[in-house]
Scaffold this motif. Structure first.
Motif, mmCIF file in Angstrom:
data_model
loop_
_atom_site.group_PDB
_atom_site.id
_atom_site.type_symbol
_atom_site.label_atom_id
_atom_site.label_comp_id
_atom_site.label_asym_id
_atom_site.label_seq_id
_atom_site.Cartn_x
_atom_site.Cartn_y
_atom_site.Cartn_z
ATOM 1 N N GLU A 58 -11.880 -16.558 -1.556
ATOM 2 C CA GLU A 58 -10.896 -16.162 -0.673
ATOM 3 C C GLU A 58 -9.453 -15.985 -1.269
ATOM 4 O O GLU A 58 -8.893 -14.984 -0.906
ATOM 5 C CB GLU A 58 -10.741 -17.473 0.391
ATOM 6 N N ASP A 59 -9.067 -16.864 -2.095
ATOM 7 C CA ASP A 59 -7.617 -16.654 -2.668
ATOM 8 C C ASP A 59 -7.675 -15.584 -3.440
ATOM 9 O O ASP A 59 -6.695 -14.531 -3.423
ATOM 10 C CB ASP A 59 -7.624 -17.689 -3.448
ATOM 11 N N GLN A 60 -8.827 -15.035 -4.160
ATOM 12 C CA GLN A 60 -9.047 -13.897 -4.887
ATOM 13 C C GLN A 60 -8.888 -12.639 -4.201
ATOM 14 O O GLN A 60 -8.229 -11.729 -4.500
ATOM 15 C CB GLN A 60 -9.867 -13.916 -6.003
ATOM 16 N N GLN A 61 -9.379 -12.600 -3.095
ATOM 17 C CA GLN A 61 -9.663 -11.645 -2.077
ATOM 18 C C GLN A 61 -8.190 -11.167 -1.563
ATOM 19 O O GLN A 61 -7.850 -10.173 -1.340
ATOM 20 C CB GLN A 61 -10.654 -12.034 -0.855
ATOM 21 N N SER A 62 -7.396 -12.347 -1.245
ATOM 22 C CA SER A 62 -6.009 -12.140 -1.008
ATOM 23 C C SER A 62 -5.134 -11.387 -1.921
ATOM 24 O O SER A 62 -4.432 -10.428 -1.737
ATOM 25 C CB SER A 62 -5.215 -13.491 -0.420
ATOM 26 N N TYR A 63 -5.394 -11.764 -3.269
ATOM 27 C CA TYR A 63 -4.662 -11.060 -4.348
ATOM 28 C C TYR A 63 -5.403 -9.578 -4.530
ATOM 29 O O TYR A 63 -4.357 -8.791 -4.526
ATOM 30 C CB TYR A 63 -5.048 -11.786 -5.688
ATOM 31 N N ILE A 64 -6.452 -9.276 -4.372
ATOM 32 C CA ILE A 64 -6.967 -8.046 -4.190
ATOM 33 C C ILE A 64 -6.425 -7.200 -3.438
ATOM 34 O O ILE A 64 -5.872 -5.901 -3.530
ATOM 35 C CB ILE A 64 -8.590 -8.071 -4.104
ATOM 36 N N ASP A 65 -6.192 -7.612 -1.946
ATOM 37 C CA ASP A 65 -5.789 -6.919 -0.776
ATOM 38 C C ASP A 65 -4.204 -6.587 -1.116
ATOM 39 O O ASP A 65 -3.644 -5.414 -0.892
ATOM 40 C CB ASP A 65 -5.791 -7.862 0.321
ATOM 41 N N SER A 66 -3.649 -7.377 -1.917
ATOM 42 C CA SER A 66 -2.249 -7.206 -2.330
ATOM 43 C C SER A 66 -2.094 -6.305 -3.431
ATOM 44 O O SER A 66 -1.360 -5.263 -3.378
ATOM 45 C CB SER A 66 -1.458 -8.497 -2.674
ATOM 46 N N LEU A 67 -3.106 -6.149 -4.371
ATOM 47 C CA LEU A 67 -2.941 -5.242 -5.268
ATOM 48 C C LEU A 67 -3.178 -4.033 -4.828
ATOM 49 O O LEU A 67 -2.624 -2.773 -5.178
ATOM 50 C CB LEU A 67 -3.910 -5.544 -6.353
ATOM 51 N N ARG A 68 -4.089 -3.567 -3.896
ATOM 52 C CA ARG A 68 -4.282 -2.420 -3.092
ATOM 53 C C ARG A 68 -2.898 -1.874 -2.552
ATOM 54 O O ARG A 68 -2.802 -0.706 -2.640
ATOM 55 C CB ARG A 68 -5.477 -2.744 -2.142
ATOM 56 N N LYS A 69 -2.320 -2.619 -1.892
ATOM 57 C CA LYS A 69 -1.143 -2.332 -1.331
ATOM 58 C C LYS A 69 0.056 -1.916 -2.431
ATOM 59 O O LYS A 69 0.694 -1.042 -2.166
ATOM 60 C CB LYS A 69 -0.330 -3.363 -0.476
ATOM 61 N N VAL A 70 0.091 -2.687 -3.496
ATOM 62 C CA VAL A 70 0.787 -2.332 -4.441
ATOM 63 C C VAL A 70 0.512 -1.061 -5.052
ATOM 64 O O VAL A 70 1.568 -0.004 -5.417
ATOM 65 C CB VAL A 70 0.735 -3.418 -5.813
ATOM 66 N N GLY A 71 -0.669 -0.570 -5.129
ATOM 67 C CA GLY A 71 -1.255 0.590 -5.518
ATOM 68 C C GLY A 71 -0.773 1.820 -4.744
ATOM 69 O O GLY A 71 -0.315 2.703 -5.027
ATOM 70 N N GLU A 72 -0.798 1.475 -3.305
ATOM 71 C CA GLU A 72 -0.107 2.453 -2.292
ATOM 72 C C GLU A 72 1.433 2.680 -2.504
ATOM 73 O O GLU A 72 1.822 3.608 -2.393
ATOM 74 C CB GLU A 72 -0.374 2.002 -0.874
ATOM 75 N N TYR A 73 1.825 1.470 -2.888
ATOM 76 C CA TYR A 73 3.566 1.608 -3.050
ATOM 77 C C TYR A 73 3.683 2.351 -4.341
ATOM 78 O O TYR A 73 4.593 3.059 -4.196
ATOM 79 C CB TYR A 73 3.948 0.018 -3.161
ATOM 80 N N GLN A 74 2.941 2.043 -5.488
ATOM 81 C CA GLN A 74 3.325 2.883 -6.628
ATOM 82 C C GLN A 74 2.993 4.247 -6.653
ATOM 83 O O GLN A 74 3.701 5.104 -6.938
ATOM 84 C CB GLN A 74 2.557 2.007 -7.689
ATOM 85 N N THR A 75 1.906 4.630 -5.672
ATOM 86 C CA THR A 75 1.513 5.904 -5.713
ATOM 87 C C THR A 75 2.692 6.805 -4.889
ATOM 88 O O THR A 75 3.121 7.832 -5.256
ATOM 89 C CB THR A 75 0.041 6.081 -4.964
ATOM 90 N N ALA A 76 3.333 6.032 -3.770
ATOM 91 C CA ALA A 76 4.115 6.770 -2.980
ATOM 92 C C ALA A 76 5.515 6.910 -3.910
ATOM 93 O O ALA A 76 6.335 7.779 -3.696
ATOM 94 C CB ALA A 76 4.406 6.030 -1.569
ATOM 95 N N LEU A 77 5.917 5.862 -4.485
ATOM 96 C CA LEU A 77 7.090 5.706 -5.323
ATOM 97 C C LEU A 77 7.111 6.742 -6.491
ATOM 98 O O LEU A 77 8.286 7.348 -6.660
ATOM 99 C CB LEU A 77 7.355 4.303 -5.931
ATOM 100 N N ALA A 78 5.982 6.908 -7.274
ATOM 101 C CA ALA A 78 5.776 8.141 -8.073
ATOM 102 C C ALA A 78 6.101 9.281 -7.347
ATOM 103 O O ALA A 78 6.640 9.955 -8.127
ATOM 104 C CB ALA A 78 4.459 7.659 -8.698
ATOM 105 N N LYS A 79 5.554 9.699 -6.495
ATOM 106 C CA LYS A 79 5.644 10.768 -5.870
ATOM 107 C C LYS A 79 7.227 11.067 -5.433
ATOM 108 O O LYS A 79 7.612 12.179 -5.580
ATOM 109 C CB LYS A 79 4.655 11.107 -4.702
#
Length: 322
Positions: free
Chosen positions: A100-121
């Motif tokens: 469950e804790d790892q899943q929370s971290y996974i969800d956050s990393l996915r959002k970080v991916g969205e953040y980094q994609t948008a910031l790079a653009k």
């Protein structure tokens, strides 16, 4: 053989033979439960590496932009996006084994991916906007005013795109669970987040600069037409054209004066803004005097017309830009 005895005997054998199996299944399940978080951790580590590489790249250009240093000739958002795609594949695999804790971290990393994609653009378009402004200046210096105005329109489109990307980055970052990073010990929340407010302030400054240049360029177009009309002794028309040019220069001067007087730091372009304010002020005074010269010439007052024209030229020579 007594069938009932056989069945009873068979039942005893079956029960005894299966007695250890449930223990074996329990032991196998226990071993599997122990290894699942480790498998998830291995895949999370791989995803972390890719996101960390993006963090380094994005932090570098963010720092360059924040310090008002020269931007690189290009910034490839696709490079960042490629790492995010690979990281997401590892996150997909990690989800099969995650606690469950790892899943929370996974969800956050996915959002970080969205953040980094948008910031790079956003940074890709910021670099493109920087080049577009340089192009606009080149056209202005060479008196290719139509092309300079086209460059400004293209710059405004880039500005709009950048604001959209920054908004997307902000939304994704807001959705990140900062606590999940603290617990992971792999990536910190502070390390992945850029100063989006700083980026927005710089975008406002760039937009104001374009807002100042546009009427100045339009004024130059009117001014050149007015000067030609004046030489052809069409004084009434020339006076009207000079008045139109003056209106454009006045708008430009007000915009650059607002930038110069604002509390927002303008960095390395501070001297350019000061020059522009001086230049547009001179253009306002010069076109006003040329208009007065044209109207005097239309009335037949040659001496006053020459006096006003001489004063106009002195005003224009008093402050040059570039």
């Amino acid at each position: 053989m007594d069938r009932r005895k056989f069945l009873r005997a068979g039942g005893v054998v079956a029960a005894s033979s299966l007695a250890g199996c449930t223990g074996m299944l329990d032991e196998s399940q226990s071993e599997n439960d122990d290894t699942q978080p480790e498998k998830a951790s291995e895949r999370l580590s791989s995803a972390n590496e890719k996101i960390s590489a993006n963090t380094d790249k994005l932090n570098d250009i963010s720092q360059t932009f924040e310090n008002d240093e020269e931007l690189p000739n290009e910034f490839d958002a696709a490079d960042v996006g490629s790492r995010i795609e690979k990281a997401n594949l590892k996150l997909d695999e990690a989800e099969e084994y995650a606690t469950e804790d790892q899943q929370s971290y996974i969800d956050s990393l996915r959002k970080v991916g969205e953040y980094q994609t948008a910031l790079a653009k956003a940074f890709e378009d910021i670099v493109a906007l920087n080049h577009k402004i340089d192009t606009m200046n080149t056209y202005f210096d060479s008196e290719r005013y139509d092309q300079a105005l086209e460059a400004i329109d293209e710059g405004r489109t880039l500005l709009s795109n950048i604001r959209t990307h920054v908004g997307d980055a902000d939304n994704a970052l807001t959705s990140v669970d900062a606590d999940s990073f603290d617990e992971s010990g792999k990536i910190t929340y502070d390390s992945i987040s850029a100063d989006l407010s700083m980026i927005r302030d710089r975008l406002d400054l760039l937009e104001s600069t374009l807002d100042g240049f546009e009427p100045m360029i339009e004024g130059m177009q009117d001014f050149l037409s007015a000067a030609e009309t004046y030489e052809n002794e069409n004084y009434v028309e020339a006076a009207d054209q000079f008045a139109e040019a003056q209106s454009h220069f006045q708008n430009s001067d007000e915009t650059f004066t607002e930038i110069e007087d604002a509390d927002t730091a303008v960095g390395s372009i501070e001297s350019d803004i000061a020059e522009l304010t001086c230049y547009t002020s001179a253009l306002v005074d010069g076109t006003r005097l040329f208009e007065e010269s044209a109207r005097a010439a239309d009335r037949g007052d040659t001496e006053l017309a020459q006096q006003k024209a001489s004063g106009a030229q002195d005003a224009l020579d008093g402050c040059n830009f570039g």
